[in-house]
Scaffold this motif. Sequence first.
Motif, PDB file in Angstrom:
ATOM      1  N   GLY A  76      15.990 -17.743  15.261  1.00  0.00           N
ATOM      2  CA  GLY A  76      15.867 -18.128  16.669  1.00  0.00           C
ATOM      3  C   GLY A  76      17.182 -18.410  17.366  1.00  0.00           C
ATOM      4  O   GLY A  76      17.239 -18.462  18.593  1.00  0.00           O
ATOM      5  N   GLU A  77      18.257 -18.599  16.604  1.00  0.00           N
ATOM      6  CA  GLU A  77      19.565 -18.882  17.200  1.00  0.00           C
ATOM      7  C   GLU A  77      20.481 -17.661  17.185  1.00  0.00           C
ATOM      8  O   GLU A  77      21.651 -17.749  17.555  1.00  0.00           O
ATOM      9  N   LYS A  78      19.948 -16.501  16.756  1.00  0.00           N
ATOM     10  CA  LYS A  78      20.758 -15.285  16.671  1.00  0.00           C
ATOM     11  C   LYS A  78      20.545 -14.412  17.907  1.00  0.00           C
ATOM     12  O   LYS A  78      19.582 -14.587  18.656  1.00  0.00           O
ATOM     13  N   SER A  79      21.437 -13.437  18.075  1.00  0.00           N
ATOM     14  CA  SER A  79      21.308 -12.509  19.200  1.00  0.00           C
ATOM     15  C   SER A  79      20.185 -11.519  18.927  1.00  0.00           C
ATOM     16  O   SER A  79      19.753 -11.334  17.783  1.00  0.00           O
ATOM     17  N   THR A  98      10.023 -14.835  16.248  1.00  0.00           N
ATOM     18  CA  THR A  98      11.279 -14.351  16.814  1.00  0.00           C
ATOM     19  C   THR A  98      11.512 -12.889  16.470  1.00  0.00           C
ATOM     20  O   THR A  98      11.914 -12.093  17.325  1.00  0.00           O
ATOM     21  N   THR A 110      11.122 -21.142  19.032  1.00  0.00           N
ATOM     22  CA  THR A 110      12.575 -21.021  18.899  1.00  0.00           C
ATOM     23  C   THR A 110      13.167 -20.415  20.169  1.00  0.00           C
ATOM     24  O   THR A 110      12.476 -19.756  20.945  1.00  0.00           O
ATOM     25  N   LYS A 111      14.445 -20.601  20.333  1.00  0.00           N
ATOM     26  CA  LYS A 111      15.149 -20.018  21.478  1.00  0.00           C
ATOM     27  C   LYS A 111      14.992 -18.501  21.500  1.00  0.00           C
ATOM     28  O   LYS A 111      14.776 -17.896  22.552  1.00  0.00           O
ATOM     29  N   GLY A 112      15.073 -17.876  20.322  1.00  0.00           N
ATOM     30  CA  GLY A 112      14.954 -16.425  20.240  1.00  0.00           C
ATOM     31  C   GLY A 112      13.621 -15.901  20.716  1.00  0.00           C
ATOM     32  O   GLY A 112      13.533 -14.808  21.280  1.00  0.00           O
ATOM     33  N   ASP A 134      12.353 -25.404  23.235  1.00  0.00           N
ATOM     34  CA  ASP A 134      13.055 -24.895  22.061  1.00  0.00           C
ATOM     35  C   ASP A 134      13.059 -25.975  20.979  1.00  0.00           C
ATOM     36  O   ASP A 134      13.523 -27.091  21.212  1.00  0.00           O
ATOM     37  N   GLU A 172      14.889 -26.599  18.508  1.00  0.00           N
ATOM     38  CA  GLU A 172      16.168 -26.519  17.800  1.00  0.00           C
ATOM     39  C   GLU A 172      16.266 -27.585  16.708  1.00  0.00           C
ATOM     40  O   GLU A 172      15.974 -28.752  16.934  1.00  0.00           O
TER      41      GLU A 172
END
Length: 259
Positions: free
Chosen positions: A43-46, A75, A116-118, A142, A144
């Motif tokens: 979730g924190e990756k591009s 994600t 997640t952010k992703g 999120d 996180e």
Amino acid sequence: MNLQPIGIFDSGVGGTSIWKEIHKLLPNEDTIYLADSKNAPYGEKSADEILNLSIKNTEFLLNLGCKIIVIACNTATTNAIAYLRKTYDIPFIGIEPAIKPAALNSKSKTIGVLATKGTLTSALFNTTSKNYSEGITVIDQDGEGLVPLIESGKVNGVEVRNLLLKYLNPMIHQGIDYLVLGCTHYPYLIPVIQEIVSDKVTIIDSGEAVAKHTKSILEKFKLSASDQLSKHQFYSNKNADELKYFLTDYEVSVDFLDF
């Protein structure tokens, strides 16, 4: 009858919550599970990183003869499933936050999504949210920090509770009556989450729905196994003991894989 295994991958141990539902519904099916814990959290990756990891995981499972692949990661689903379906000639089952049932059943017309952010920033999630949330207030959050805690076997305790209080209290104050868990790691936090949100909030995760969809796709493509004694192989590329922790009630093989 098709005796090839069902392949399942996730960014780590969270997808075991999906595996358990699949195994419960389809006890005769062999499975191979890949936990890419070395690269968690996704979730924190591009978007490009998530896609490349999903391709790598898919090709690993295909090389082991899997007949269908379940992407047990919100994600990875939201960022990679369209490409995977175009590229590989087998069925893929994906996972999206269950916004639709929450939106349809909400009485307060306010629902929460913990993901997640992703997932929350993906095009697929935003399309789904728009399609089913007309007249509904959707509060996205999120989560996180939660995935690394769960990956290390921490599903309760002060750290987990404090993060959940931080993320859930604003939703509670805004009157949510449904909380959608948009990460397959999060079902392991349901006991703590339920304590915080109380019985006034219904918690929804995707595990049972994914298992039912997997069954229907196997039947549609005539890929189902029947009446065999099933085998289950789990691989982790970080720490197999952390994966075993979530599978103590099952007779499965869990191994470290330098992947």
